[in-house]
Motif scaffolding. Structure first.
Motif, PDB file in Angstrom:
ATOM      1  N   LEU A  20       6.754  14.832  55.321  1.00 52.24           N
ATOM      2  CA  LEU A  20       8.186  14.615  55.477  1.00 52.24           C
ATOM      3  C   LEU A  20       8.873  15.912  55.857  1.00 52.24           C
ATOM      4  N   THR A  21       9.899  15.806  56.679  1.00 48.04           N
ATOM      5  CA  THR A  21      10.718  16.958  57.037  1.00 48.04           C
ATOM      6  C   THR A  21      12.188  16.564  56.915  1.00 48.04           C
ATOM      7  N   ALA A  22      13.070  17.539  57.104  1.00 47.92           N
ATOM      8  CA  ALA A  22      14.506  17.303  56.958  1.00 47.92           C
ATOM      9  C   ALA A  22      14.952  16.152  57.853  1.00 47.92           C
ATOM     10  N   GLY A  23      15.729  15.248  57.269  1.00 48.10           N
ATOM     11  CA  GLY A  23      16.213  14.090  58.005  1.00 48.10           C
ATOM     12  C   GLY A  23      15.395  12.836  57.798  1.00 48.10           C
ATOM     13  N   ASP A  24      14.256  12.943  57.128  1.00 48.54           N
ATOM     14  CA  ASP A  24      13.450  11.760  56.843  1.00 48.54           C
ATOM     15  C   ASP A  24      14.025  11.016  55.639  1.00 48.54           C
ATOM     16  N   ASP A 122       4.126   4.941  57.470  1.00 45.70           N
ATOM     17  CA  ASP A 122       4.599   3.775  56.734  1.00 45.70           C
ATOM     18  C   ASP A 122       5.989   3.383  57.242  1.00 45.70           C
ATOM     19  N   ARG A 123       6.216   2.086  57.408  1.00 46.47           N
ATOM     20  CA  ARG A 123       7.491   1.616  57.972  1.00 46.47           C
ATOM     21  C   ARG A 123       8.668   1.907  57.056  1.00 46.47           C
ATOM     22  N   ARG A 124       8.396   2.235  55.778  1.00 44.80           N
ATOM     23  CA  ARG A 124       9.482   2.552  54.860  1.00 44.80           C
ATOM     24  C   ARG A 124       9.975   3.986  55.016  1.00 44.80           C
ATOM     25  N   ILE A 125       9.346   4.760  55.910  1.00 43.54           N
ATOM     26  CA  ILE A 125       9.784   6.124  56.214  1.00 43.54           C
ATOM     27  C   ILE A 125      10.454   6.107  57.577  1.00 43.54           C
ATOM     28  N   VAL A 126      11.687   6.560  57.619  1.00 46.16           N
ATOM     29  CA  VAL A 126      12.455   6.549  58.862  1.00 46.16           C
ATOM     30  C   VAL A 126      13.049   7.924  59.087  1.00 46.16           C
ATOM     31  N   GLY A 127      12.846   8.480  60.265  1.00 42.23           N
ATOM     32  CA  GLY A 127      13.473   9.747  60.641  1.00 42.23           C
ATOM     33  C   GLY A 127      14.850   9.491  61.236  1.00 42.23           C
ATOM     34  N   LEU A 128      15.866  10.131  60.679  1.00 45.36           N
ATOM     35  CA  LEU A 128      17.210   9.905  61.207  1.00 45.36           C
ATOM     36  C   LEU A 128      17.306  10.265  62.684  1.00 45.36           C
TER      37      LEU A 128
END
Length: 283
Positions: A20-24, A122-128
């Motif tokens: 994960l990175t900033a905005g996730d 995983d579809r539950r992780i979304v990057g803004l």
């Protein structure tokens, strides 16, 4: 729900580890498929915004240790207990330290090398940054928004990122009778109106809007550059939103504000002054 504000970390989610990175944004709806753990394998801090529903009676499973946490708040039989831990059929002793909480957990083991990442995120992780801005406008109220909670499959929380140009206002001054809202300023400068008056907000500021008149609010861009803020809400329905400036009520049944409009059986706005007697029109 978790929003990464800065740095790098990873999340163990349903048997796989994702970077994960900033905005996730990570959605964690209830259920066994959402077993999770956040890890920092790097040499610098990472920052997250974490949000959860505050359900008073809850069951939490700890897969690594085989423990279960049971929320007991407001139960008549256990008036002084809010939370107990159970392992191997026994209730762990409670105390001021966190010893029982960590029993059986691999807290003393080094994190080691990160496992090979899965082929697909995983579809539950979304990057803004991967979501498009969706423009909206209702009379003098306008802006753009991204709605990661819809993409990630959240169920009990709704969250969006709003972007307002200089001088724009997001929504009319209002409050909810049922749902609680929370806001966090990511960039730019906001002007917040509440029943106590107006005040300016800067990046990193946050504010809470509880249900009821004390949570009345309106947000506008008070700077000369775009304003971005993160908005989060519980998703309970039915809901009644009230607009003090105009004396309007907005009644929703079937889906909360921000939910699926097609699922609503009632979606009506009317003025208080149009109220009729209870028996009006009956026969």
């Amino acid at each position: 729900m978790a929003l990464v504000l800065g740095g790098e970390l990873s999340v163990r989610l349903n048997g796989a580890e994702h970077a994960l990175t900033a905005g996730d944004v990570v959605a964690l709806p209830p259920g066994a498929d959402s077993v999770h753990q956040f890890l920092n394998r790097y040499d610098r801090p990472a920052h997250m915004l974490l949000a959860s529903t505050m359900i008073e009676r809850e069951l939490v499973e700890y897969s690594d240790s085989g423990k279960r946490g049971v929320g007991l708040r407001d139960l008549a039989r256990e008036p002084d207990a809010e939370w107990i831990l159970i392992k191997d059929g026994r209730v762990l002793p409670s105390g001021e330290d966190d010893g029982p909480y960590f029993e059986g957990e691999p807290v003393g083991e080094p994190l080691g090398v990160a496992p090979e990442p899965p082929a697909e995120r995983d579809r539950r992780i979304v990057g803004l940054g991967d979501l498009p801005w969706e423009p909206y406008a209702f009379g003098p109220f306008a802006g753009e928004r991204k709605r990661p909670s819809r993409m990630a499959g959240a169920r009990l929380l709704g969250y969006s990122v709003y972007r307002l140009r200089p001088g724009q206002r997001s929504w009319p001054y209002h409050f909810q009778h049922v749902n609680e809202e929370f806001f966090y300023v990511r960039s730019g400068y906001a002007r917040l109106r509440t029943e106590e008056g107006e005040r300016d907000l800067r990046p990193g500021d946050s504010f809470l809007c509880p249900p009821g008149p004390g949570g009345a609010h309106a947000v506008s861009n008070a700077g000369d550059s775009p304003l971005e803020y993160f908005a989060l809400s519980t998703m309970e329905e039915p809901e009644v939103s009230e607009y003090p400036d105009s004396g309007k009520l907005y009644v929703l049944v079937g889906a909360a504000p921000g939910g699926d409009a097609a699922a609503r059986s009632v979606d009506l706005v009317f003025r208080r002054q149009d109220a009729v007697d209870y028996e009006a029109g009956e026969r």
